[in-house]
Design a protein around this motif. Structure first.
Motif, mmCIF file in Angstrom:
data_model
loop_
_atom_site.group_PDB
_atom_site.id
_atom_site.type_symbol
_atom_site.label_atom_id
_atom_site.label_comp_id
_atom_site.label_asym_id
_atom_site.label_seq_id
_atom_site.Cartn_x
_atom_site.Cartn_y
_atom_site.Cartn_z
ATOM 1 N N ASN A 177 0.836 -1.205 0.000
ATOM 2 C CA ASN A 177 0.000 0.000 0.000
ATOM 3 C C ASN A 177 0.867 1.250 0.000
ATOM 4 N N GLU A 178 0.208 2.397 -0.012
ATOM 5 C CA GLU A 178 0.949 3.661 -0.029
ATOM 6 C C GLU A 178 0.965 4.349 1.327
ATOM 7 N N LYS A 179 0.399 3.680 2.341
ATOM 8 C CA LYS A 179 0.408 4.263 3.684
ATOM 9 C C LYS A 179 0.257 3.178 4.735
ATOM 10 N N VAL A 180 0.567 3.535 5.953
ATOM 11 C CA VAL A 180 0.420 2.635 7.099
ATOM 12 C C VAL A 180 -1.056 2.416 7.392
ATOM 13 N N GLY A 181 -1.413 1.206 7.796
ATOM 14 C CA GLY A 181 -2.778 0.957 8.227
ATOM 15 C C GLY A 181 -3.335 -0.400 7.864
ATOM 16 N N GLY A 182 -2.731 -1.075 6.908
ATOM 17 C CA GLY A 182 -3.200 -2.412 6.545
ATOM 18 C C GLY A 182 -4.660 -2.431 6.142
ATOM 19 N N ASN A 183 -5.403 -3.362 6.709
ATOM 20 C CA ASN A 183 -6.817 -3.541 6.381
ATOM 21 C C ASN A 183 -7.656 -2.296 6.690
ATOM 22 N N TRP A 184 -7.167 -1.423 7.541
ATOM 23 C CA TRP A 184 -7.947 -0.261 7.971
ATOM 24 C C TRP A 184 -7.846 0.919 7.016
ATOM 25 N N VAL B 24 -12.591 -3.556 4.629
ATOM 26 C CA VAL B 24 -13.525 -2.702 5.360
ATOM 27 C C VAL B 24 -14.445 -1.989 4.380
ATOM 28 N N PHE B 25 -15.658 -1.715 4.841
ATOM 29 C CA PHE B 25 -16.598 -0.984 4.010
ATOM 30 C C PHE B 25 -16.841 0.384 4.628
ATOM 31 N N SER B 26 -17.646 1.203 3.984
ATOM 32 C CA SER B 26 -17.747 2.626 4.340
ATOM 33 C C SER B 26 -18.161 2.876 5.783
ATOM 34 N N THR B 27 -18.889 1.968 6.392
ATOM 35 C CA THR B 27 -19.378 2.201 7.760
ATOM 36 C C THR B 27 -18.724 1.291 8.801
ATOM 37 N N THR B 28 -17.619 0.660 8.457
ATOM 38 C CA THR B 28 -16.968 -0.276 9.385
ATOM 39 C C THR B 28 -16.434 0.422 10.628
ATOM 40 N N HIS B 29 -16.728 -0.192 11.761
ATOM 41 C CA HIS B 29 -16.150 0.182 13.055
ATOM 42 C C HIS B 29 -15.547 -1.082 13.646
ATOM 43 N N ILE B 30 -14.573 -0.910 14.505
ATOM 44 C CA ILE B 30 -13.949 -2.069 15.147
ATOM 45 C C ILE B 30 -14.972 -2.748 16.058
ATOM 46 N N SER C 66 -14.038 4.065 14.274
ATOM 47 C CA SER C 66 -14.277 3.787 12.856
ATOM 48 C C SER C 66 -12.981 3.342 12.182
ATOM 49 N N HIS C 67 -13.117 2.851 10.960
ATOM 50 C CA HIS C 67 -11.929 2.453 10.195
ATOM 51 C C HIS C 67 -10.992 3.635 9.996
ATOM 52 N N ASP C 68 -11.527 4.824 9.772
ATOM 53 C CA ASP C 68 -10.683 5.990 9.562
ATOM 54 C C ASP C 68 -9.942 6.380 10.838
ATOM 55 N N GLN C 69 -10.603 6.290 11.973
ATOM 56 C CA GLN C 69 -9.927 6.589 13.244
ATOM 57 C C GLN C 69 -8.814 5.580 13.516
ATOM 58 N N LEU C 70 -9.067 4.317 13.213
ATOM 59 C CA LEU C 70 -8.027 3.301 13.407
ATOM 60 C C LEU C 70 -6.852 3.545 12.474
#
Length: 187
Positions: free
Chosen positions: A39-46, A57-63, A86-90
């Motif tokens: 990928n082009e940034k840190v975060g993996g699946n998130w 992950v999909f648009s509304t995914t939360h842990i 949320s995925h973005d916060q993670l």
């Protein structure tokens, strides 16, 4: 033979496990390592993308585990994060962790590992997507387990659209349709 004073170490993946491993290596005094990530940034699946990608992950995914049980013990999530981020916060949390512990100089982005081969008990040969080959004393694989969807095989015929949850990004294409969901896992 492995150079015990300064072994060359390869980490595959700059997601939560890969960056934690890199941080531990640095804290133990090792600095001859590289983290490869496709990928082009840190975060993996998130790292959410609206198009099909490595991420599931999909648009509304939360842990699904709480913030307090999911954060690194030496790097708490921000107090303003909700109990289930949320995925973005993670993603932002993992990127902040990598910055805080000085991991970015060791990460090579857009570098996909296509083959890892043990040459002998002390060496690993890593082949990258561009055909380049590197040799390491140690290999740590942290590529995650959500990147490669496995499709079930059912007897009979089905004439509708059959997708894996890995490819689900939003519910828009399913409006007004009858949908059957098979499985009850995290996805």
């Amino acid at each position: 033979m492995v150079n015990d004073n300064n072994p060359r170490i390869c980490i595959i993946g700059a997601g939560p496990s890969g960056i934690a491993a890199a941080k531990q290596l640095l804290q133990a005094g090792f600095n001859n390592f590289v983290v490869y990530d496709k990928n082009e940034k840190v975060g993996g699946n998130w790292i959410y993308s609206p198009r099909l990608s490595h991420s599931s992950v999909f648009s509304t995914t939360h842990i699904i585990s709480s913030r307090k049980l999911s954060e690194y013990s030496d790097f708490p999530m921000p107090d303003h994060y909700p109990d289930y981020p949320s995925h973005d916060q993670l993603r932002r949390y993992f990127q902040s962790y990598a910055h805080h512990f000085g991991l970015y100089p060791f990460i090579q982005f857009k570098r996909e590992v296509t083959k890892a081969e043990q040459l002998n008990q002390n060496k690993w040969q890593i082949t990258l997507e561009d055909g380049s080959v590197e040799t390491f004393d140690y290999l740590l694989v942290a590529n995650g387990h959500h990147w490669n969807p496995r499709m079930p095989n059912y007897p009979g015929a089905f004439s509708g659209t059959f997708i894996h949850s890995h490819d689900f990004k939003t519910n828009e294409e399913f409006k007004g349709k009858r949908v059957l969901v098979i499985g009850g896992g995290n996805s």
